[in-house]
Design a protein around this motif. Structure first.
Motif, PDB file in Angstrom:
ATOM      1  N   MET A   1       0.837  -1.188   0.000  1.00 26.29           N
ATOM      2  CA  MET A   1       0.000   0.000   0.000  1.00 26.29           C
ATOM      3  C   MET A   1       0.877   1.245   0.000  1.00 26.29           C
ATOM      4  N   THR A   2       0.401   2.256  -0.662  1.00 21.84           N
ATOM      5  CA  THR A   2       1.123   3.523  -0.759  1.00 21.84           C
ATOM      6  C   THR A   2       0.666   4.469   0.334  1.00 21.84           C
ATOM      7  N   LYS A   3       1.608   5.245   0.865  1.00 20.77           N
ATOM      8  CA  LYS A   3       1.265   6.269   1.854  1.00 20.77           C
ATOM      9  C   LYS A   3       1.182   7.620   1.154  1.00 20.77           C
ATOM     10  N   HIS A   4       0.122   8.349   1.441  1.00 18.99           N
ATOM     11  CA  HIS A   4      -0.097   9.671   0.856  1.00 18.99           C
ATOM     12  C   HIS A   4      -0.244  10.682   1.981  1.00 18.99           C
ATOM     13  N   GLU A   5       0.344  11.870   1.774  1.00 17.76           N
ATOM     14  CA  GLU A   5       0.275  12.922   2.782  1.00 17.76           C
ATOM     15  C   GLU A   5      -0.609  14.057   2.278  1.00 17.76           C
ATOM     16  N   PHE A   6      -1.542  14.468   3.130  1.00 13.29           N
ATOM     17  CA  PHE A   6      -2.466  15.548   2.800  1.00 13.29           C
ATOM     18  C   PHE A   6      -2.408  16.615   3.879  1.00 13.29           C
ATOM     19  N   GLU A   7      -2.581  17.869   3.457  1.00 12.25           N
ATOM     20  CA  GLU A   7      -2.735  18.964   4.406  1.00 12.25           C
ATOM     21  C   GLU A   7      -4.223  19.284   4.462  1.00 12.25           C
ATOM     22  N   VAL A   8      -4.790  19.256   5.668  1.00 11.52           N
ATOM     23  CA  VAL A   8      -6.215  19.523   5.853  1.00 11.52           C
ATOM     24  C   VAL A   8      -6.346  20.671   6.849  1.00 11.52           C
ATOM     25  N   ALA A   9      -7.159  21.660   6.532  1.00 12.42           N
ATOM     26  CA  ALA A   9      -7.304  22.854   7.360  1.00 12.42           C
ATOM     27  C   ALA A   9      -8.089  22.553   8.638  1.00 12.42           C
ATOM     28  N   MET A  10      -7.504  21.725   9.508  1.00 10.49           N
ATOM     29  CA  MET A  10      -8.126  21.347  10.778  1.00 10.49           C
ATOM     30  C   MET A  10      -7.679  22.338  11.852  1.00 10.49           C
ATOM     31  N   THR A  11      -8.614  22.769  12.673  1.00 12.04           N
ATOM     32  CA  THR A  11      -8.280  23.735  13.722  1.00 12.04           C
ATOM     33  C   THR A  11      -8.540  23.217  15.128  1.00 12.04           C
ATOM     34  N   CYS A  12      -9.257  22.092  15.241  1.00 12.83           N
ATOM     35  CA  CYS A  12      -9.621  21.610  16.576  1.00 12.83           C
ATOM     36  C   CYS A  12      -9.847  20.101  16.561  1.00 12.83           C
ATOM     37  N   GLU A  13     -10.117  19.557  17.743  1.00 12.60           N
ATOM     38  CA  GLU A  13     -10.398  18.120  17.864  1.00 12.60           C
ATOM     39  C   GLU A  13     -11.651  17.729  17.079  1.00 12.60           C
ATOM     40  N   GLY A  14     -12.603  18.634  16.986  1.00 15.88           N
ATOM     41  CA  GLY A  14     -13.818  18.353  16.219  1.00 15.88           C
ATOM     42  C   GLY A  14     -13.508  18.121  14.750  1.00 15.88           C
ATOM     43  N   CYS A  15     -12.579  18.938  14.225  1.00 13.47           N
ATOM     44  CA  CYS A  15     -12.165  18.796  12.822  1.00 13.47           C
ATOM     45  C   CYS A  15     -11.491  17.444  12.591  1.00 13.47           C
ATOM     46  N   SER A  16     -10.556  17.101  13.475  1.00 11.13           N
ATOM     47  CA  SER A  16      -9.856  15.827  13.306  1.00 11.13           C
ATOM     48  C   SER A  16     -10.815  14.660  13.523  1.00 11.13           C
ATOM     49  N   GLY A  17     -11.797  14.846  14.390  1.00  5.57           N
ATOM     50  CA  GLY A  17     -12.815  13.817  14.595  1.00  5.57           C
ATOM     51  C   GLY A  17     -13.642  13.587  13.344  1.00  5.57           C
ATOM     52  N   ALA A  18     -13.958  14.676  12.639  1.00  3.53           N
ATOM     53  CA  ALA A  18     -14.722  14.560  11.387  1.00  3.53           C
ATOM     54  C   ALA A  18     -13.907  13.801  10.341  1.00  3.53           C
ATOM     55  N   VAL A  19     -12.618  14.105  10.243  1.00  5.72           N
ATOM     56  CA  VAL A  19     -11.743  13.408   9.301  1.00  5.72           C
ATOM     57  C   VAL A  19     -11.670  11.923   9.667  1.00  5.72           C
ATOM     58  N   VAL A  48      -5.454   8.669  -5.514  1.00  7.80           N
ATOM     59  CA  VAL A  48      -5.331   9.930  -4.777  1.00  7.80           C
ATOM     60  C   VAL A  48      -6.609  10.763  -4.927  1.00  7.80           C
ATOM     61  N   GLU A  49      -7.194  10.784  -6.120  1.00  5.32           N
ATOM     62  CA  GLU A  49      -8.405  11.567  -6.367  1.00  5.32           C
ATOM     63  C   GLU A  49      -9.557  11.092  -5.478  1.00  5.32           C
ATOM     64  N   ASP A  50      -9.644   9.782  -5.272  1.00  3.48           N
ATOM     65  CA  ASP A  50     -10.679   9.194  -4.416  1.00  3.48           C
ATOM     66  C   ASP A  50     -10.473   9.630  -2.961  1.00  3.48           C
ATOM     67  N   LEU A  51      -9.216   9.586  -2.511  1.00  8.96           N
ATOM     68  CA  LEU A  51      -8.904  10.000  -1.140  1.00  8.96           C
ATOM     69  C   LEU A  51      -9.182  11.492  -0.949  1.00  8.96           C
ATOM     70  N   MET A  52      -8.818  12.307  -1.949  1.00  9.19           N
ATOM     71  CA  MET A  52      -9.074  13.754  -1.883  1.00  9.19           C
ATOM     72  C   MET A  52     -10.577  14.033  -1.771  1.00  9.19           C
ATOM     73  N   ALA A  53     -11.359  13.382  -2.612  1.00  7.78           N
ATOM     74  CA  ALA A  53     -12.803  13.584  -2.606  1.00  7.78           C
ATOM     75  C   ALA A  53     -13.398  13.196  -1.256  1.00  7.78           C
ATOM     76  N   THR A  54     -12.891  12.117  -0.685  1.00  9.62           N
ATOM     77  CA  THR A  54     -13.370  11.672   0.621  1.00  9.62           C
ATOM     78  C   THR A  54     -13.019  12.697   1.696  1.00  9.62           C
ATOM     79  N   LEU A  55     -11.768  13.171   1.712  1.00  8.28           N
ATOM     80  CA  LEU A  55     -11.353  14.150   2.717  1.00  8.28           C
ATOM     81  C   LEU A  55     -12.131  15.454   2.592  1.00  8.28           C
TER      82      LEU A  55
END
Length: 68
Positions: A1-19, A48-55
Motif C-alpha cells: 500500500m502507498t502512503k499519501h500525505e495531505f494537508e487539511v485545514a483542521m483547527t480543533c479536535e472536532g475537525c480531526s474527529g470529522a476526518v 489519490v483523487e478518491d482520497l481527496m474527494a473523501t477528505l
C-alpha cells in the motif's frame, strides 16, 4: 500500500474527529492525523483523487502534498 500525505485545514479536535469518521467509513485505509501540523497520512491502494474527494467531505480545505 502507498502512503499519501495531505494537508487539511483542521483547527480543533472536532475537525480531526470529522476526518477520522469519514476515513473510517472507507474501511480499507490506515491513517494518522497530526492536528498540530494539520497533516493526514493515509496508507491505501485507492487513487489519490478518491482520497481527496473523501477528505473534502469534512468541509475543510484539502491539499495533496505527495507520496510519503
Amino acid at each position: 500500500m502507498t502512503k499519501h500525505e495531505f494537508e487539511v485545514a483542521m483547527t480543533c479536535e472536532g475537525c480531526s474527529g470529522a476526518v477520522t469518521r469519514i476515513l473510517n467509513k472507507l474501511g480499507d485505509v490506515k491513517f494518522e492525523i497530526d492536528l498540530e501540523k494539520k497533516l493526514v497520512l493515509i496508507e491505501s491502494d485507492r487513487e489519490v483523487e478518491d482520497l481527496m474527494a473523501t477528505l473534502k467531505k469534512c468541509g475543510k480545505e484539502v491539499k495533496y502534498i505527495g507520496p510519503k
